[in-house]
Design an enzyme around this catalytic site. Structure first.
Site, PDB file in Angstrom:
ATOM      1  CB  CYS A  85      -0.983  -0.017   1.168  1.00  0.00           C
ATOM      2  SG  CYS A  85      -0.223  -0.088   2.809  1.00  0.00           S
ATOM      3  CG  PHE A  86       1.117   6.094   0.716  1.00  0.00           C
ATOM      4  CD1 PHE A  86       1.390   6.606  -0.543  1.00  0.00           C
ATOM      5  CD2 PHE A  86       1.521   6.820   1.829  1.00  0.00           C
ATOM      6  CE1 PHE A  86       2.069   7.804  -0.694  1.00  0.00           C
ATOM      7  CE2 PHE A  86       2.189   8.034   1.694  1.00  0.00           C
ATOM      8  CZ  PHE A  86       2.459   8.519   0.429  1.00  0.00           C
TER       9      PHE A  86
END
Length: 342
Positions: A85-86
């Protein structure tokens, strides 16, 4: 260097907007929360963190359940999976827990996309310098890109920057219906291609300026091409160059007025008389004459100036004469070049 090829499936858990800006090449987007849900949770998080997490997890479980049914259930249980994810936080953790519970061999990317992005930038500062390049130079329409394609067909290591950038490299080089990648995703794609090359073999590339459309080339690549690349000068008869333009820019052949309007910013450079000549040729639909005049009056002089500015050695450059730009003829030329230059 990351070894993404070791995984059978790479899952980008971020929302669609984040994925569109940049992602690991080959990764599929299976968002934990979609664009609207992500915005909703983010807004709520400013005033009520607990409620934001409650809603976020609710959305996540529903979305992951749907992805499990539509995508994951079709995968082999022997697949190795990477998820990110980020920052490598909550969204990838939700995916990891679900896949690990099922029994998949799953890993999370340390640092997430943010760490990956930092790595891409670091790699592009040095990695392009590890290769030896043969740089094909020559005026627009002389067949450099087609020759690159034939070199690749014959097994050469080819770095087709215009293909990665989805652009032909000039103000009229946009490909109809094909958007360019973002700068970040262009960087990812470029590094992905370079990572598959062997530093012990020649890399064939076309001479380019600093930008291809809206994307910029990394300085390390340009500097190495300009200072250490073996330069070849490609040329072709004007009739062949015009024929190539008529094939590659067929959309302008059917609407030459749009082509001339796209070049209106050049009026002050080439002069009103020359620009009016272009407009007249477009208006009378004299397409071959228009294309030839554009090359003679603007593109050839502009390319010559660019080469003198960017390449240190322009004397005694080997010349490659392409009398025929059809694939069969270029195929023979490609074989000869590989035998000469590797």
């Amino acid at each position: 260097m990351y070894r993404f090829e070791e995984y059978d499936l790479i899952i980008d858990a971020r929302c669609e907007r984040e994925y569109a800006e940049d992602h690991i090449p080959g990764a599929i987007n299976l968002p934990v929360v979609n664009d609207d849900e992500y915005a909703e949770v983010g807004t709520l998080h400013r005033t009520d963190k607990m409620q934001a997490y409650l809603i976020g997890v609710e959305y996540s479980l529903k979305n992951i359940a749907r992805h499990l049914e539509s995508v994951i259930a079709k995968r082999s249980r022997r697949d190795r999976i990477l998820v990110y994810c980020f920052r490598g936080g909550k969204r990838s953790r939700l995916w990891f827990d679900a896949l690990d519970t099922i029994g998949y061999k799953v890993q999370r990317l340390p640092g997430g996309w943010k760490g990956y992005r930092r790595w891409v930038n670091e790699q592009l500062e040095t990695y392009p310098r590890e290769f030896s390049y043969v740089v094909l130079s020559g005026p627009t329409g002389c067949g450099k890109t087609r020759l690159l394609y034939q070199l690749e067909t014959e097994g050469a290591q080819v770095l087709d920057l215009e293909a990665i950038a989805a652009h032909r490299g000039s103000v009229i080089g946009a490909i109809p219906g094909v958007p360019q990648p973002t700068q970040k995703y262009f960087d990812s794609l470029l590094l992905h291609v370079l990572s598959r090359f062997s530093s012990e073999r020649t890399v064939w590339v076309e001479a380019e300026s600093k930008k291809i459309g809206d994307v910029q080339l990394p300085p390390a690549l340009l500097e190495t091409m300009h200072s250490k690349g073996a330069l070849l000068q490609v040329s072709a008869p004007m009739a062949e160059r015009v024929r190539l333009w008529r094939e590659d820019y067929a959309h302008f052949e059917s609407d030459p007025d749009a082509l001339v309007e796209r070049l209106a910013y050049l009026r002050s450079l080439v002069g009103g008389k020359e620009f009016d000549l272009w407009r007249g040729l477009a208006g009378s639909r004299k397409i071959p004459e228009l294309f030839e005049r554009l090359m003679i009056a603007h593109y050839d002089p502009s390319y010559s100036r660019s080469m003198k500015r960017n390449y240190q050695m322009l004397t005694d450059v080997p010349r490659i004469e392409l009398h025929d730009l059809r694939p069969a003829a270029l195929n023979n030329c490609a074989r000869n070049l590989i035998s000469r230059f590797g």
